[in-house]
Design an enzyme around this catalytic site. Structure first.
Site, PDB file in Angstrom:
ATOM      1  N   ARG A 113     -64.057 -59.639 -40.595  1.00  0.00           N
ATOM      2  CA  ARG A 113     -65.508 -59.575 -40.722  1.00  0.00           C
ATOM      3  C   ARG A 113     -65.829 -58.128 -41.083  1.00  0.00           C
ATOM      4  O   ARG A 113     -65.314 -57.621 -42.064  1.00  0.00           O
ATOM      5  CB  ARG A 113     -66.214 -60.059 -39.440  1.00  0.00           C
ATOM      6  CG  ARG A 113     -67.658 -60.514 -39.700  1.00  0.00           C
ATOM      7  CD  ARG A 113     -68.363 -61.048 -38.482  1.00  0.00           C
ATOM      8  NE  ARG A 113     -68.693 -59.998 -37.530  1.00  0.00           N
ATOM      9  CZ  ARG A 113     -69.441 -60.184 -36.454  1.00  0.00           C
ATOM     10  NH1 ARG A 113     -69.917 -61.386 -36.174  1.00  0.00           N
ATOM     11  NH2 ARG A 113     -69.700 -59.187 -35.629  1.00  0.00           N
ATOM     12  N   LYS A 137     -79.178 -61.841 -28.746  1.00  0.00           N
ATOM     13  CA  LYS A 137     -79.624 -62.633 -29.901  1.00  0.00           C
ATOM     14  C   LYS A 137     -79.750 -64.115 -29.597  1.00  0.00           C
ATOM     15  O   LYS A 137     -80.598 -64.793 -30.181  1.00  0.00           O
ATOM     16  CB  LYS A 137     -78.692 -62.419 -31.088  1.00  0.00           C
ATOM     17  CG  LYS A 137     -77.271 -62.943 -30.896  1.00  0.00           C
ATOM     18  CD  LYS A 137     -76.428 -62.682 -32.139  1.00  0.00           C
ATOM     19  CE  LYS A 137     -75.001 -63.173 -31.950  1.00  0.00           C
ATOM     20  NZ  LYS A 137     -74.176 -62.903 -33.145  1.00  0.00           N
TER      21      LYS A 137
END
Length: 365
Positions: free
Chosen positions: A129, A36
């Protein structure tokens, strides 16, 4: 060449990936390279695969699409949105998941397409998360196993990205215990124990990594040669595979504190200044629209970043090693966040370097 410019040094990336692959392989761990930060660029990704990376991962399906022709498995690194499930099944071989509703939709869609999609179930081990709690595992896994369009192939955990939690041996051993319990209870094989990201690398060096952990998802160590826990360059790796350059458009000697009544800046902050008298300053033609301000520093240790607006980066060059002039180019070092921003900015030119520097050529043999 247009500035600001980001140089991408493929031989150094190949070297970093190869070294990390060899280091992790000795511990029975395979690396999933996270693409990414360079937006899934196929040439960069192919370089990593040529260095021995066996799997690529990204959190954006648009990036994974770019990797279609590279002959290694692809992992969707973010829980799929319901709106993108068809594309995830088409372009990704495996995805991380924690929501049963999402997995039910994946299963339904996969069955319609006549295939089975692989899933890694994320377990929240404290970073807060994504992931289910440990005490939810049995209930969720029973539901997953009943979904014919899904194959549960792994358990994973994430550290550091939100809560800053550092993985420890006893923490990852919870994944190991869960794997054994699941395999024994349900008669299935868990192929992957995905033990986190670069935050977990220190456990290898400290001989604290549980033997059963066989996968890590790495980005920063490959692209910047660094690990997260101690924020240090890993021995033998390059920290300058990506280099940012900006051009000076103004040099002036000015006061170190603004003159006049002050309020918030263009980004809603109240800036603070230290009185240092008159200082020589340079402005580079790049700004917050291109970089993460807190994530950059000049290569010249005697130059400091004073601040930035959207399009201007202001440096103190009073003590610089060089006698800078308007039009000169300044090299800036970046952390992972700054690199991500620079790669994403349409205003930063990207130049790929495909051959090693002559002075470093021997290191890439």
């Amino acid at each position: 060449m247009t500035y600001p410019k980001l140089e991408i040094h493929l031989p150094k990336l190949h070297h970093n990936a190869k070294m990390l692959v060899e280091m992790c392989r000795k511990k029975g761990i395979e690396i999933v390279a996270v693409t990414k930060v360079f937006l899934g660029d196929p040439e960069i990704a192919r370089t990593l695969v040529e260095a021995g990376i066996p799997m690529l991962a990204d959190s954006r399906i648009s990036n994974i699409k770019k990797l279609k022709e590279i002959p290694v498995p692809k992992m969707m690194l973010r829980i799929p949105m319901l709106s993108e499930i068809e594309e995830v099944i088409e372009y990704a071989d495996i995805s991380i998941n924690s929501e049963i509703e999402v997995m039910e939709r994946i299963s339904q869609t996969a069955l319609k397409k006549g295939c089975q999609h692989q899933v890694i179930l994320m377990i929240d081990l404290g970073d807060l998360r994504e992931g289910i709690w440990e005490d939810e595992a049995d209930e969720i896994i029973e539901k997953i196993i009943a979904l014919r369009g899904i194959r549960l192939v792994g358990l994973g955990a994430n550290f550091g990205c939100y809560g800053g939690v550092i993985p420890e041996k006893h923490t990852l051993e919870k994944l190991v215990e869960m794997k054994k319990r699941i395999e024994q209870r349900y008669g299935i094989q868990i192929l992957y124990l995905s033990g986190g990201n670069s935050n977990s690398l220190h456990l290898i060096w400290e001989n604290q990594m549980p033997e059963e952990i066989n996968q890590l998802r790495l980005g920063e160590p490959i692209v910047l040669g660094k690990e997260d826990v101690y924020d240090k360059t890993i021995e033998g790796l390059y920290d300058d595979a990506f280099c940012l350059f900006g051009e000076i458009v103004e040099i002036k000697t000015k006061p170190s504190v603004p003159i006049g009544k002050r309020g918030v800046d263009a980004f809603g902050h109240i800036p603070q200044f230290v009185e240092k008298g008159m200082r020589k300053r340079a402005i580079l033609a790049l700004g917050r629209q291109d970089i993460l301000l807190d994530g950059i520093k000049p290569k010249d240790a005697n130059v400091t970043v004073l601040g930035a607006s959207s399009d201007h980066l202001i440096l103190d060059i009073t003590d610089a090693q060089e006698a800078y002039r308007v039009g000169d180019i300044v090299e800036l070092k970046m952390n992972y966040g700054a690199l991500l921003a620079a790669m994403t900015s349409a205003y930063v030119a990207k130049e790929i370097i495909r051959q090693p520097d002559k002075k470093e050529k021997g290191k890439f043999q």
